[in-house]
Design an enzyme around this catalytic site. Structure first.
Site, mmCIF file in Angstrom:
data_model
loop_
_atom_site.group_PDB
_atom_site.id
_atom_site.type_symbol
_atom_site.label_atom_id
_atom_site.label_comp_id
_atom_site.label_asym_id
_atom_site.label_seq_id
_atom_site.Cartn_x
_atom_site.Cartn_y
_atom_site.Cartn_z
ATOM 1 N N SER A 77 0.820 -1.209 0.000
ATOM 2 C CA SER A 77 0.000 0.000 0.000
ATOM 3 C C SER A 77 0.862 1.270 0.000
ATOM 4 O O SER A 77 2.041 1.233 0.327
ATOM 5 C CB SER A 77 -0.899 0.022 1.236
HETATM 6 N N1 SAH Z 1 -0.493 -3.751 3.835
HETATM 7 C C1 SAH Z 1 0.138 -4.687 2.921
HETATM 8 C C2 SAH Z 1 -0.604 -4.791 1.624
HETATM 9 C C3 SAH Z 1 -1.815 -5.621 1.762
HETATM 10 S S1 SAH Z 1 -2.563 -6.012 0.212
HETATM 11 C C4 SAH Z 1 1.562 -4.256 2.675
HETATM 12 O O1 SAH Z 1 2.043 -3.373 3.358
HETATM 13 O O2 SAH Z 1 2.228 -4.849 1.824
HETATM 14 C C5 SAH Z 1 -3.862 -7.028 0.849
HETATM 15 C C6 SAH Z 1 -3.465 -8.446 1.124
HETATM 16 O O3 SAH Z 1 -4.602 -9.099 1.669
HETATM 17 C C7 SAH Z 1 -3.059 -9.247 -0.103
HETATM 18 O O4 SAH Z 1 -1.780 -9.767 0.090
HETATM 19 C C8 SAH Z 1 -4.113 -10.362 -0.160
HETATM 20 O O5 SAH Z 1 -3.588 -11.603 -0.606
HETATM 21 C C9 SAH Z 1 -4.552 -10.448 1.285
HETATM 22 N N2 SAH Z 1 -5.849 -11.057 1.539
HETATM 23 C C10 SAH Z 1 -6.993 -10.963 0.831
HETATM 24 N N3 SAH Z 1 -7.977 -11.679 1.425
HETATM 25 C C11 SAH Z 1 -7.438 -12.250 2.546
HETATM 26 C C12 SAH Z 1 -7.941 -13.096 3.583
HETATM 27 N N4 SAH Z 1 -9.207 -13.543 3.608
HETATM 28 N N5 SAH Z 1 -7.094 -13.463 4.564
HETATM 29 C C13 SAH Z 1 -5.799 -13.054 4.575
HETATM 30 N N6 SAH Z 1 -5.270 -12.252 3.619
HETATM 31 C C14 SAH Z 1 -6.086 -11.851 2.617
#
Ligand code: SAH
Length: 229
Positions: A77
C-alpha cells in the site's frame, strides 16, 4: 482453510543499517508535510526498511509515497494511506494486534514497532512466506505471520486490542468482531470491490459502534466472510 503459523526460513541478517537511510528520512518528511503528526507513527516509518519488502525490480522506488506491485496481483500500500490507518488505531505500544492481509509484511513490521505483539494472516502462501522472511530481516521479533483465511481471524491468540484489515470486504466479518477485546478497535474497508468506506468498529461492554472514516480503495478481501475468489 486452516490457518497455521509458518516456520521461519533463512537467517536473520541486518536490515536497518543501510544505504537507504537518506531516502527514508525524505519519506518521513513527505508524510509529515501531508499531515501525519503522530510522532510514534513517524518514528516507525523512520525505522522500518521498506526496501526489504518490495521486489528487486521496484526497489529503487521503495521510498516513494506510492503503492507498488509485490507479485500475485497484490500491492504494497501507499505509505501515506498506511500512516493514516496507523494513526487511527491510536496504538500505545502495549497492544496485541491482529492484521489481516500481510501482503509484503511492511505494515506488519510498522505495527511491530507500534504495538507489543502482532499476529498477521495472509491467504496467499508465497506472500506469507516472503513476508515472514522480510519481517525477520528487518529485525522485528514480536511479529508472527500466519497462512490462512483471515476473515476467520485467528482465535488461538484472541482477544485482540486492535484489528486491522488491509483488504476490502463486502461486510464486517463476524469472527473479527468476536475476537476484538472490550475497548478494542477494528479498522476495515467495507463495500464493493474497488470502492469501500474505511470503517472503524469500536467495541465496549454495551456492544459495538461503527464510525465511517472516509473512502478507501483496497484489493478484495477473499474468504469465507469476504468475496468469492
Ligand atoms: N499492507 C500490505 C498490503 C496488503 S494487500 C503491505 O504493506 O504490503 C492485501 C493483502 O490481503 C493481499 O496480500 C491479499 O492476498 C490479502 N488477503 C486478501 N484476502 C485475505 C484473507 N481472507 N485473509 C488473509 N489475507 C487476505
Amino acid at each position: 482453510m486452516v490457518p497455521r503459523r509458518l516456520s521461519p526460513e533463512g537467517g536473520g541478517g541486518v536490515g536497518g543499517g543501510d544505504t537507504y537511510g537518506g531516502y527514508r528520512v525524505r519519506l518521513v518528511e513527505t508524510l509529515r508535510l501531508k499531515g501525519i503528526r503522530d510522532l510514534a507513527v513517524l518514528k516507525a516509518f523512520a525505522e522500518t526498511p521498506r526496501h526489504l519488502f518490495v521486489p528487486e525490480a521496484v526497489r529503487h522506488r521503495a521510498y516513494e509515497d506510492v503503492a507498488l506491485p509485490i507479485g500475485d496481483g497484490q500491492t504494497i500500500s501507499q505509505p501515506f494511506t498506511q500512516a493514516r490507518y496507523l494513526v487511527a488505531l491510536r496504538l500505545t505500544g502495549k497492544e496485541k494486534v491482529l492484521e489481516i492481509g500481510t501482503g509484503s509484511g511492511y505494515q506488519t513490521a510498522l505495527l511491530g514497532a507500534l504495538a507489543a505483539t502482532v499476529f498477521s494472516v495472509e491467504r496467499v502462501e508465497s506472500l506469507a512466506r516472503a513476508a515472514q522472511q522480510a519481517v525477520r530481516q528487518a529485525g522485528a521479533t514480536n511479529v508472527s505471520v500466519l497462512h490462512g483465511d483471515g476473515t476467520l481471524g485467528w482465535s488461538a491468540y484472541a482477544p485482540y486490542d486492535a484489528i486491522l484489515v488491509a483488504a476490502g470486504g463486502p461486510e464486517i466479518p463476524r469472527p473479527l468482531v468476536e475476537q476484538l477485546a472490550p475497548g478494542g478497535r477494528l479498522l476495515i474497508p467495507v463495500g464493493a470491490r474497488g470502492a469501500q468506506t474505511l470503517t472503524l468498529v469500536e467495541r465496549d461492554d454495551a456492544g459495538t459502534r461503527q464510525i465511517p472514516l472516509g473512502e478507501a480503495r483496497f484489493v478484495p478481501l477473499v474468504g469465507e466472510h469476504g468475496f468469492d475468489a
